[in-house]
Design a protein around this motif. Structure first.
Motif, PDB file in Angstrom:
ATOM      1  N   UNK A   1       7.741  -7.186  -6.247  1.00 56.72           N
ATOM      2  CA  UNK A   1       7.051  -6.650  -7.427  1.00 56.72           C
ATOM      3  C   UNK A   1       5.631  -7.206  -7.514  1.00 56.72           C
ATOM      4  N   UNK A   2       5.437  -8.473  -7.085  1.00 59.33           N
ATOM      5  CA  UNK A   2       4.092  -9.049  -7.060  1.00 59.33           C
ATOM      6  C   UNK A   2       3.228  -8.356  -6.024  1.00 59.33           C
ATOM      7  N   UNK A   3       3.807  -8.022  -4.872  1.00 62.88           N
ATOM      8  CA  UNK A   3       3.055  -7.298  -3.842  1.00 62.88           C
ATOM      9  C   UNK A   3       2.635  -5.917  -4.341  1.00 62.88           C
ATOM     10  N   UNK A   4       3.533  -5.232  -5.042  1.00 60.01           N
ATOM     11  CA  UNK A   4       3.195  -3.910  -5.579  1.00 60.01           C
ATOM     12  C   UNK A   4       2.104  -4.016  -6.631  1.00 60.01           C
ATOM     13  N   UNK A   5       2.204  -5.036  -7.500  1.00 60.38           N
ATOM     14  CA  UNK A   5       1.177  -5.248  -8.518  1.00 60.38           C
ATOM     15  C   UNK A   5      -0.166  -5.547  -7.863  1.00 60.38           C
ATOM     16  N   UNK A   6      -0.154  -6.368  -6.836  1.00 59.26           N
ATOM     17  CA  UNK A   6      -1.386  -6.710  -6.134  1.00 59.26           C
ATOM     18  C   UNK A   6      -1.984  -5.491  -5.436  1.00 59.26           C
ATOM     19  N   UNK A   7      -1.136  -4.639  -4.875  1.00 61.92           N
ATOM     20  CA  UNK A   7      -1.618  -3.396  -4.265  1.00 61.92           C
ATOM     21  C   UNK A   7      -2.312  -2.515  -5.301  1.00 61.92           C
TER      22      UNK A   7
ATOM     23  N   UNK B   1      -3.645  -3.457  -8.200  1.00 62.94           N
ATOM     24  CA  UNK B   1      -4.888  -4.106  -8.625  1.00 62.94           C
ATOM     25  C   UNK B   1      -5.979  -3.898  -7.578  1.00 62.94           C
ATOM     26  N   UNK B   2      -5.623  -4.038  -6.307  1.00 62.65           N
ATOM     27  CA  UNK B   2      -6.607  -3.848  -5.244  1.00 62.65           C
ATOM     28  C   UNK B   2      -7.151  -2.426  -5.234  1.00 62.65           C
ATOM     29  N   UNK B   3      -6.266  -1.448  -5.328  1.00 65.90           N
ATOM     30  CA  UNK B   3      -6.701  -0.041  -5.268  1.00 65.90           C
ATOM     31  C   UNK B   3      -7.579   0.300  -6.477  1.00 65.90           C
ATOM     32  N   UNK B   4      -7.156  -0.107  -7.660  1.00 62.52           N
ATOM     33  CA  UNK B   4      -7.920   0.221  -8.873  1.00 62.52           C
ATOM     34  C   UNK B   4      -9.293  -0.438  -8.852  1.00 62.52           C
ATOM     35  N   UNK B   5      -9.343  -1.731  -8.485  1.00 64.49           N
ATOM     36  CA  UNK B   5     -10.637  -2.402  -8.473  1.00 64.49           C
ATOM     37  C   UNK B   5     -11.536  -1.876  -7.356  1.00 64.49           C
TER      38      UNK B   5
ATOM     39  N   UNK C   1     -12.110  -8.604  -3.690  1.00 63.86           N
ATOM     40  CA  UNK C   1     -12.085  -9.548  -2.575  1.00 63.86           C
ATOM     41  C   UNK C   1     -10.996 -10.594  -2.715  1.00 63.86           C
ATOM     42  N   UNK C   2     -10.792 -11.093  -3.930  1.00 61.72           N
ATOM     43  CA  UNK C   2      -9.739 -12.070  -4.161  1.00 61.72           C
ATOM     44  C   UNK C   2      -8.364 -11.455  -3.928  1.00 61.72           C
ATOM     45  N   UNK C   3      -8.176 -10.221  -4.385  1.00 60.94           N
ATOM     46  CA  UNK C   3      -6.904  -9.534  -4.159  1.00 60.94           C
ATOM     47  C   UNK C   3      -6.670  -9.332  -2.664  1.00 60.94           C
ATOM     48  N   UNK C   4      -7.695  -8.956  -1.922  1.00 59.59           N
ATOM     49  CA  UNK C   4      -7.555  -8.772  -0.474  1.00 59.59           C
ATOM     50  C   UNK C   4      -7.237 -10.092   0.219  1.00 59.59           C
ATOM     51  N   UNK C   5      -7.827 -11.175  -0.253  1.00 63.93           N
ATOM     52  CA  UNK C   5      -7.568 -12.492   0.319  1.00 63.93           C
ATOM     53  C   UNK C   5      -6.111 -12.899   0.113  1.00 63.93           C
ATOM     54  N   UNK C   6      -5.603 -12.694  -1.102  1.00 57.98           N
ATOM     55  CA  UNK C   6      -4.211 -13.030  -1.386  1.00 57.98           C
ATOM     56  C   UNK C   6      -3.279 -12.109  -0.598  1.00 57.98           C
ATOM     57  N   UNK C   7      -3.637 -10.834  -0.494  1.00 55.56           N
ATOM     58  CA  UNK C   7      -2.813  -9.890   0.270  1.00 55.56           C
ATOM     59  C   UNK C   7      -2.723 -10.291   1.737  1.00 55.56           C
TER      60      UNK C   7
END
Length: 77
Positions: free
Chosen positions: A3-9, A11-15, A61-67
Motif C-alpha cells: 500500500x505504501x508503494x502504491x501511495x508513493x506511485x 504521489x510520484x505521478x501527480x507531482x 525527486x524525493x519520491x523517485x529516490x525512495x522508490x
C-alpha cells in the motif's frame, strides 16, 4: 508495504504531472509576456510560479529516490 508503494506511485505521478504543467505555464507565460513586450509581467510569472514549481519538483525527486530503494532499481534500469 504494497500500500505504501502504491501511495508513493500516486504521489510520484501527480507531482510529476504538476511539475510539467507548471513548467509549461512558466515558459509560455514568459513567452506571452515577451511577445507583448511586457517586462514586469515576465518577472511576475517567474516570481509567482517558480517557488511552487521547485518545491513540487523536489517532492518528485524525493519520491523517485525512495522508490529506487523500495523497488531495488540498479544503474541502467
Amino acid at each position: 508495504m504494497e500500500s505504501f508503494k502504491k501511495l508513493l506511485d500516486v504521489v510520484f505521478i501527480i507531482t510529476m504531472i504538476l511539475y510539467i504543467v507548471l513548467s509549461f505555464c512558466i515558459v509560455f507565460g514568459q513567452i506571452g509576456a515577451l511577445a507583448m513586450l511586457n517586462g514586469p509581467l515576465t518577472a511576475l510569472v517567474e516570481s509567482s510560479l517558480l517557488k511552487t514549481t521547485c518545491m513540487i519538483c523536489s517532492v518528485t525527486g524525493l519520491a523517485a529516490y525512495v522508490m529506487s530503494y523500495l523497488y531495488r532499481w540498479k544503474m541502467g534500469d
